[in-house]
Scaffold this motif. Sequence first.
Motif, mmCIF file in Angstrom:
data_model
loop_
_atom_site.group_PDB
_atom_site.id
_atom_site.type_symbol
_atom_site.label_atom_id
_atom_site.label_comp_id
_atom_site.label_asym_id
_atom_site.label_seq_id
_atom_site.Cartn_x
_atom_site.Cartn_y
_atom_site.Cartn_z
ATOM 1 N N ASP A 1 -6.269 -0.896 0.738
ATOM 2 C CA ASP A 1 -6.941 -0.128 -0.306
ATOM 3 C C ASP A 1 -7.801 0.932 0.357
ATOM 4 O OD1 ASP A 1 -6.045 -1.445 -2.671
ATOM 5 O OD2 ASP A 1 -7.367 -3.120 -2.194
ATOM 6 N N TYR A 2 -7.631 2.155 -0.072
ATOM 7 C CA TYR A 2 -8.464 3.262 0.382
ATOM 8 C C TYR A 2 -9.391 3.631 -0.775
ATOM 9 C CZ TYR A 2 -5.656 4.154 4.572
ATOM 10 O OH TYR A 2 -5.041 4.054 5.785
ATOM 11 N N CYS B 1 2.371 4.882 -2.180
ATOM 12 C CA CYS B 1 0.961 4.696 -2.529
ATOM 13 C C CYS B 1 0.823 4.599 -4.046
ATOM 14 C CB CYS B 1 0.118 5.865 -2.041
ATOM 15 S SG CYS B 1 0.130 6.076 -0.247
ATOM 16 N N PHE C 1 -6.906 4.425 -3.874
ATOM 17 C CA PHE C 1 -5.478 4.159 -3.938
ATOM 18 C C PHE C 1 -5.113 2.985 -3.045
ATOM 19 C CE2 PHE C 1 -6.050 7.202 -0.534
ATOM 20 C CZ PHE C 1 -5.130 6.854 0.439
ATOM 21 N N HIS C 2 -3.925 2.447 -3.266
ATOM 22 C CA HIS C 2 -3.400 1.329 -2.478
ATOM 23 C C HIS C 2 -2.109 1.773 -1.801
ATOM 24 C CE1 HIS C 2 -2.706 -2.813 -1.295
ATOM 25 N NE2 HIS C 2 -1.443 -2.633 -1.629
ATOM 26 N N THR C 3 -1.897 1.303 -0.586
ATOM 27 C CA THR C 3 -0.683 1.637 0.155
ATOM 28 C C THR C 3 0.244 0.423 0.213
ATOM 29 O OG1 THR C 3 -1.644 0.978 2.278
ATOM 30 C CG2 THR C 3 -1.919 3.281 1.609
ATOM 31 N N THR D 1 3.795 2.975 4.328
ATOM 32 C CA THR D 1 2.925 4.149 4.453
ATOM 33 C C THR D 1 2.449 4.418 5.876
ATOM 34 O OG1 THR D 1 1.047 2.796 3.759
ATOM 35 C CG2 THR D 1 2.152 4.107 2.059
ATOM 36 N N TRP E 1 2.882 11.378 -1.874
ATOM 37 C CA TRP E 1 2.262 10.141 -1.396
ATOM 38 C C TRP E 1 3.149 8.945 -1.743
ATOM 39 C CZ3 TRP E 1 -3.011 9.809 0.540
ATOM 40 C CH2 TRP E 1 -3.601 11.055 0.732
#
Length: 133
Positions: A109-110, A59, A93-95, A99, A56
């Motif tokens: 932000d997911y 991320c 998590f943050h991208t 990404t 990832w």
Amino acid sequence: MAIKRIYKIILCLLFIMCVGCQRKEVKVRTIYSDIYTEDEIQEAIDIVKKEFSQDWKGCTLKEIYYVGDDQALFTSYAKQYQGDEALVLKMNFHTNFSTWKMGLNSNCDYEDYQWIFVRNKNGKWKHVDGGYG
């Protein structure tokens, strides 16, 4: 001469502080289970951390947590993925800007991104699926 030495020391300290800022600990939210031990849940968390750091890129993992005991959901996933047992973790998590190449929105932000694990009795957890759903 002394001034140059002071500048070098200050620059070194700033560099060390910046590098240290990039190492953020992942928050692991503790949710107790009547089905699995802390070690069993931690084994799955370790898999998430390892896969996340390898696959990832771009991320930043912020938080991981066990979804709680949901025997009906676990039984369904175990059957679907040919295992005896299942466990579900979620992560936040943050991208970054790059990404989009992975099919993720950039600079977002997911939250509550799901990771599904199965195993056979007393075996090792295997990550079999994930995402939203």
